[in-house]
Structures are given as C-alpha cells and as structure tokens.
Design a protein around this motif. Structure first.
Motif, mmCIF file in Angstrom:
data_model
loop_
_atom_site.group_PDB
_atom_site.id
_atom_site.type_symbol
_atom_site.label_atom_id
_atom_site.label_comp_id
_atom_site.label_asym_id
_atom_site.label_seq_id
_atom_site.Cartn_x
_atom_site.Cartn_y
_atom_site.Cartn_z
ATOM 1 N N MET A 1 26.357 -74.070 1.820
ATOM 2 C CA MET A 1 25.894 -74.889 2.933
ATOM 3 C C MET A 1 26.700 -76.180 3.032
ATOM 4 O O MET A 1 27.169 -76.574 4.112
ATOM 5 N N ILE B 1 19.925 -73.839 6.382
ATOM 6 C CA ILE B 1 21.035 -73.112 7.014
ATOM 7 C C ILE B 1 20.628 -72.594 8.383
ATOM 8 O O ILE B 1 21.385 -72.695 9.364
ATOM 9 N N LEU C 1 24.067 -72.759 10.702
ATOM 10 C CA LEU C 1 25.341 -72.657 9.984
ATOM 11 C C LEU C 1 25.712 -71.187 9.809
ATOM 12 O O LEU C 1 24.901 -70.393 9.339
ATOM 13 N N PRO D 1 24.034 -67.629 11.019
ATOM 14 C CA PRO D 1 23.949 -67.116 9.642
ATOM 15 C C PRO D 1 23.585 -65.636 9.629
ATOM 16 O O PRO D 1 22.887 -65.146 10.523
#
Length: 554
Positions: free
Chosen positions: A417, A448, A453, A525
């Motif tokens: 992360m 996340i 992300l 993700p």
C-alpha cells in the motif's frame, strides 16, 4: 508559529509529501495542523503497525525517508514491529509519537509509556523532546540521521503541550552529505582488493540490500561486466542487478537456487557488496568460510569482520570504492569457471511442467506477464516469500519489497500500500502472501479499497503455516503442531467484504485467466486466492551444513 505547525513545516522542508498514521489524544494537535493544509497527505491506516510498514514500503520504493505518526501508549507500542523491521533492513524512517504533557511525565498518566526505552534496540536513534526550542532542530537532525550512512528508523517522542507552544521557524535546505576522499591507505587497500579479483580463478559477487540503499546498481553492473564475474543476490539484494542479466545466477542462501549455492561453495574468492553475511545466507560459518577469501564492502564499518572474520574489508561509500576497483585491468579468462557454472544452471533448471496449480508455477506466470513492465512486488514472510525470490524476475532496484532481517509476517500488504501510494499510476504493485500472513494485517484491505489503490494480492491458501510445517518435517520428525489451519475461511468473501473484486482458483487455467483480468484492470484492487495443497520449498540447505548441501524431501 505553533509547535504542530512547525513540525509540518519541517516535514515539507525535508521533502515529505505523505505520512501514515492513526490519531489519538496526544498526537491530535498534529492532526489538527494537517487539517489546515494540503501539501502533506495523511493516510489513515487501520492499525499503527501498518502505518510503520506502509512508511517502510514508501521508503523502499522511493529511496526517501518514510514517515509515520501515532499517539502515546498503545499507539506508540504498536509501531515497534514496524520499526524493528525497518531497522533490520536498514530502511530510512522517521516515526513521530505524541506523549503526555511534560507536567504529567512519570505520573502513570493515561496512555503514558516510556517509548524511548521500548524502542532503543530497534531504532538508529530516538529522542524525547522536552523543550519547544529543540523541536525544529531535532526534527532536522532526525531526518539527516535516518538517511545518512547506513539508513535506519529514528523516533521522535513529542509531549502534547509542545505542539501548542510558540516555536521559531526559519526554512533551511536539508543537508547534503558528500563522501570524503579516500586516503592513501584506503586506496592501497582497494588496489589490493582489485588485485585479488583479477588473480582469482573462481571469483563470485554477492549483492545485498546495501547496493540498493547506495543507489549503485548501475556501477555494480558495470563492475561485474568489466571483470566478467558471476553474481548472486541475497533476499534483500533482489533487483540490485537485473534477474535476467546473463551473469546473474539468482537467489543464494538457505532456500537459494542450487546453481547459486554451488557456485558459492566452489568459489575461491567471494566479493560481498552491501551484504552482512546473515545466517540464512551463510549456513554453517566455519564451512562457509573454509578454503576461500572474502572481500567485504559495506557502508557500516561494524559489519566488517562481524560475521566473516579476516575478510579484506572496505568500509565506506560504495560508489567511491567501486570506482577504485575499476582501475585494475580485467583478467582475460574465466572460461573454465563459467563452464562449470553453466553446467550447474542447466542441471538444476526448474521444471515448470507440473500439470497442476502450484505456487512456483503461478509465480512463473506472473514473471512471464510482468517482467520488463512497470510492476513491483511485495511479499509477506513464509514459503510464498521464498518461492517469490526463486521464481519472480526483478529487473530494477526498489521494485522488490520484503522483510528480510526480521522476517515479519503481515509486512507485505501495508508495505504494498505504501509503495503504491508512492508510485501512483507510474507502477503497479503485486502483493504475494499466504493464508497465515494475510490474517496478520489483512484489515489493510480496507484502506486499499477506500483509496482505490490498484494493488493485486495473490493469496496462497494451503491451509497451513507452511514454513513452520516445513521446519517441523525437517527438524522435528514430522511432529506437526500449531501449523495446520484446517478451519475453513473464505478469503474471496473476506476480500469482497471490503469492496474488492476477488476470485478463487484451483487450476492452472483458472489462475492464468484470473491473472489476465487482474493485470487488465489497472485502476482497482484485485485479489486472487489460490487453492493449493501443502508442499515444501526446494531447495533447502541442511542445517549446520555447507550452503551447497541440500535437504532431500523425497
């Protein structure tokens, strides 16, 4: 300005754009100062340990100092594992902890803990600031210390009342240290080392994490090419020289590739660059050192002769030392040595044609699909970590993040992360973990997902603490205890509970398709859960034996 604002001014001055933390009463004045500005981004994690690991991942990815913050008491103590991880791997970090007001120190106030005594063994240095006038110079000193020489984590403990006091602040540029010129004795020693290199019949280079910290990958590559030297990497040195370089033999050590370990065992000269000769690298020290010479190059003089006695040691700036070594004319012929090495490589080349889903096969698929592209890799600790070191291909420094010295389960996800935040859309992180490690810090999937992300997590679910089970097989006559995770857990639903797309796979075809979809989805993700049966990491050097004597699992 107030102390909290001065702290932020110092962070900006030091080039900090991101910090990781978790609020609490004694650090809250610093969070209040963060509210009024947007130059330093604060990342709220789910646990303070993850803040430290994320700052560590950020630092490894960028080469800059990672920063984490926490409150006093349990907030500060939760940083300890992350600080120890960074300390063992020489990662530059600054941790800022809030503390009870100076008037309350020593009175067992709510959430008061002597974090300096707690963290003294696992930090490069730590400070308790007791006077507001010391706040700015101490922060500057902490950053300079964290990044200079052998890097490492530094902790600053700041009583809450200092955040409110008036502090004088005048901007300064961070100190830039330049290595001193080597003296005559050092030049003579380097010339002696160069002469040993060109006269050796079976020389070999070991690259460690110090090469990456020093930013000397290009110089090391030029050095091995000039002298046509075979090179291996430690766990921390992965990426220091490209895995696909024709002179790279691969990972060496307890679970290293056989060709790499055989080459170490047969070498008459070992040149270690930024490696500390840890026990997982050497095996039995007396057998490791027998019948060969060592040249040891490291930034830290304390490492010379610490594990390998009577080495020809050169402590100092690696770029300067390599420049001195490059002055020698190369030896013309190592053909017989290279012929032996190529024979080992051909004989022990890994066979991926297994016909079923295994972690080595899957990681080879990852390597084939990502090598030469903008990806990085973060691992937790255990069997999957060793398989990753053996079967991935890391081409650049700072694209391999793993806990080498401390061996911290749970490191990988928050570190991935932190690195992903550092790189933004320039590079994508693939996180490799096991069903044991993911339970440690899997809660960071929340952050996340919240930040969107695009980390890809690959979970090897073999329903066991695989490395513990492997050690119990080898060392404890298969007395398996506290290693089997037979209670069913649905890791796909676990990831989906955070809002992350996840899929479970149990065949090669399913994994290949899941990987293709994950790599194609560049903005979100993804989690791939591999249902694999229990197996063992091979090779594995025998305990107490030479590094080139291996356990037979058959």
């Amino acid at each position: 300005m107030r102390g909290a604002e001065a702290v932020l001014a110092c962070l900006r001055e030091q080039g900090v754009d991101t910090l990781f933390g978790y609020p609490g009463g004694m650090i809250l004045p610093l969070y209040d100062a963060l509210y009024a500005q947007d130059e330093v981004r604060q990342i709220l994690v789910t646990h303070e340990q993850n803040a430290a690991h994320a700052a560590d991942g950020y630092a490894r990815a960028t080469g800059r100092v990672g920063v984490c913050i926490a409150t006093s008491g349990p907030g500060a103590t939760n940083l300890v594992t992350g600080l120890a991880t960074a300390y063992m791997d020489s990662i530059p970090m600054v941790a800022i902890t809030g503390q009870v007001d100076i008037s309350m120190l020593g009175r067992d106030a709510f959430q008061e803990t002597d974090i300096l005594d707690v963290t003294m063994p696992v930090t490069k240095h730590n400070y308790k600031i007791k006077n507001a006038v010391d706040l700015v110079p101490t922060i500057r000193q902490a950053f300079d210390l964290a990044r200079s020489g052998r890097p490492g984590p530094v902790l600053l403990d700041v009583p809450r009342n200092l955040f409110f006091e008036e502090v004088a602040y005048t901007p300064e540029k961070p100190q830039e240290r330049t290595p001193g010129k080597p003296d005559a004795d050092f030049i003579i020693c380097a010339a002696e080392a160069a002469a040993e290199i060109v006269s050796a019949e079976r020389p070999l280079v070991i690259v460690g994490g110090g090469v990456i910290s020093a930013g000397t990958s290009a110089e090391v590559t030029a050095f091995i090419e000039k002298y046509h030297l075979p090179v291996v990497h430690t766990l921390m040195g992965m990426g220091a020289v490209a895995s696909t370089h024709p002179q790279m033999l691969g990972f060496a050590g307890m679970h290293g590739e056989k060709a790499a370990n055989y080459a170490i065992g047969a070498a008459d000269l070992v040149i270690a660059l930024g490696s500390r000769f840890a026990d997982r690298q050497t095996g039995n020290l007396s057998k490791y050192t027998a019948n060969r010479k060592f040249i040891h190059i490291d930034i830290d003089p304390a490492e010379i002769d610490k594990n390998i006695e009577n080495s020809l040691g050169l402590a100092g700036d690696m770029r300067t030392i390599l420049g001195l070594l490059m002055r020698q004319a190369p030896k013309s012929n190592l053909a017989a040595w290279w012929e032996q090495i190529r024979t080992w490589q051909e004989e022990y080349d890994y066979d991926y044609h297994v016909g079923r889903l295994t972690v080595p096969w899957a990681l080879n698929q990852v390597a084939q699909n990502t090598t030469g592209k903008a990806y990085a890799y973060a691992t937790d600790v255990g069997q999957h970590q060793m398989w990753a070191a053996l079967h991935l291909r890391v081409e650049e420094p700072r694209t391999w993040l793993t806990s080498g010295g401390l061996g911290t389960m749970g490191y990988g996800l928050p570190a991935a992360m932190g690195a992903q935040i550092a790189w933004g859309d320039q590079r994508r992180v693939i996180h490799i973990t096991g069903d044991g490690s993911i339970k440690m810090t899997g809660n960071e999937f929340y952050t996340i997902a919240r930040l969107g992300l695009p980390v890809i997590s690959i979970i090897a679910n073999n329903r066991s603490l695989g490395m513990i089970r492997q050690l119990q097989k080898v060392l404890y006559e298969e007395r398996y205890i506290a290693c089997e995770l037979d209670h069913e857990m649905d890791y796909v639903k676990y990831a989906e509970s955070f809002g992350i797309k996840a899929i479970g796979v149990s065949t090669q075809e399913e994994f290949a398709e899941a990987l293709r979809c994950a790599l194609a989805d560049r903005t979100h993700p993804r989690v791939i859960v591999m249902d694999v049966w229990r197996s063992f990491v091979e090779p594995m050097a025998k305990g107490g034996a030479r590094i080139d004597e291996f356990v037979d699992f058959k």
